[in-house]
Design an enzyme around this catalytic site. Structure first.
Site, PDB file in Angstrom:
ATOM      1  N   ASP A  84      -5.359  -3.697  -4.343  1.00 16.53           N
ATOM      2  CA  ASP A  84      -4.945  -3.206  -5.655  1.00 16.53           C
ATOM      3  C   ASP A  84      -4.616  -4.369  -6.579  1.00 16.53           C
ATOM      4  OD1 ASP A  84      -5.025  -0.481  -6.143  1.00 16.53           O
ATOM      5  OD2 ASP A  84      -3.125  -0.078  -5.122  1.00 16.53           O
ATOM      6  N   LYS A 112      -9.177  -2.981  -6.847  1.00 18.95           N
ATOM      7  CA  LYS A 112      -9.046  -1.657  -7.470  1.00 18.95           C
ATOM      8  C   LYS A 112      -8.201  -1.747  -8.733  1.00 18.95           C
ATOM      9  CE  LYS A 112      -6.540   1.842  -5.600  1.00 18.95           C
ATOM     10  NZ  LYS A 112      -5.606   2.207  -6.693  1.00 18.95           N
ATOM     11  N   GLU A 114      -6.684   0.610 -12.169  1.00 22.58           N
ATOM     12  CA  GLU A 114      -6.396   1.941 -12.720  1.00 22.58           C
ATOM     13  C   GLU A 114      -6.723   1.962 -14.207  1.00 22.58           C
ATOM     14  OE1 GLU A 114      -2.388   3.205 -12.051  1.00 22.58           O
ATOM     15  OE2 GLU A 114      -2.429   2.696  -9.927  1.00 22.58           O
ATOM     16  N   GLU A 181      -7.168  10.664  -8.053  1.00 22.24           N
ATOM     17  CA  GLU A 181      -5.853  11.077  -7.549  1.00 22.24           C
ATOM     18  C   GLU A 181      -5.311  12.302  -8.287  1.00 22.24           C
ATOM     19  OE1 GLU A 181      -1.420   9.208  -6.597  1.00 22.24           O
ATOM     20  OE2 GLU A 181      -3.064   7.869  -7.145  1.00 22.24           O
TER      21      GLU A 181
END
Length: 264
Positions: A84, A112, A114, A181
């Protein structure tokens, strides 16, 4: 699993074979998960909550993710590991490249991020510079202050259509994996069918290409609060390895998540 690659994950999607993944933060559990045959591991900024005892993921730094990525890599030398990128470590494409390099050097195979449209230039720049990218849409824990808490995303038609659009745009920009998610099952299924890259769900229903859980949740260790999409696999088994094997089996069979772990 030894020798997992992006192309193998794509082959699994094409063949309709479900992908099972977990978060990992240390060498011991990474080794266990690899021995049990997990498809990939995520060194998640969830370590803020489950390792550090923070109330959100926001305090986590790149250096901390790098430290845990190194530990996971030592425990599972052959594993496919995603790291992340923590809060505000990719505010600009240039910053993202510098910070992602630290995580790749620490042993990550992919990073990763967001976010939606604002990230497209960043995804392009990373991929052009040989950093594979996993996008993350739906509920984005780093945006908890903007979203007004941990809530289901994409329930109304406009939000759902927007999420589909952003997922396609991330794929177009070069993302090679998507984590989705806390969205309704129907939206998880729609996005998985529209994308050619694997879609990994967490609280996104059983129709995504794979599943991921935070390891502490999957073992029922997070007793203060278990989200609806979590199942305690340790409660049904005798030990950690058996719990991981049961999780993998139920993901592969398509029996987890069940309706009771999903949002309509």
């Amino acid at each position: 699993m030894a020798g997992m690659t992006i192309s193998k994950l794509n082959q699994m999607k094409a063949a309709g074979e479900k992908i099972a993944s977990l978060t990992a933060y240390d060498a011991t559990f990474a080794k266990l998960f690899a021995q049990c045959g997990i498809d990939f591991m995520l060194v998640g900024d969830s370590l803020g909550n489950v390792v550090q005892g923070q109330t959100s993921t926001l305090p986590v730094t790149v250096e901390q993710i790098a430290y845990h990525t190194e530990a996971v890599r030592r425990g599972a030398p052959e594993a496919f590991i995603i790291a992340d990128m923590p809060f505000m470590s990719y505010a600009t494409p240039e910053q993202a490249c510098l910070e992602a390099a630290k995580l790749m050097r620490a042993g990550a195979n992919m990073v990763k991020l967001e976010g939606g449209e604002w990230l497209l230039d960043t995804i392009r720049m990373l991929v052009e510079r040989s950093v594979p990218v996993c996008a993350h849409l739906g509920l984005m824990p780093q945006s908890v202050n903007l979203l007004g808490g941990y809530k289901i995303q994409g329930r109304d038609q406009a939000m759902a259509a927007n999420t589909v659009r952003q997922a396609l745009a991330a794929q177009q920009a070069g993302a090679q994996l998507l984590v989705l998610e806390c969205v309704p099952t129907e939206l998880g299924e729609l996005i998985s069918s529209k994308l050619s890259i694997p879609v990994i769900g967490i609280g996104a229903g059983v129709k995504t290409d794979g599943q991921i859980l935070v390891m502490h949740d999957m073992f029922g260790l997070n007793s203060d609060y278990l989200p609806k999409f979590v199942k305690n696999f340790l409660a049904e088994t005798s030990d950690f390895a058996a719990a991981v094997e049961l999780y993998i089996q139920q993901v592969k069979e398509g029996t987890f998540p069940g309706p009771e772990h999903s949002f309509e």
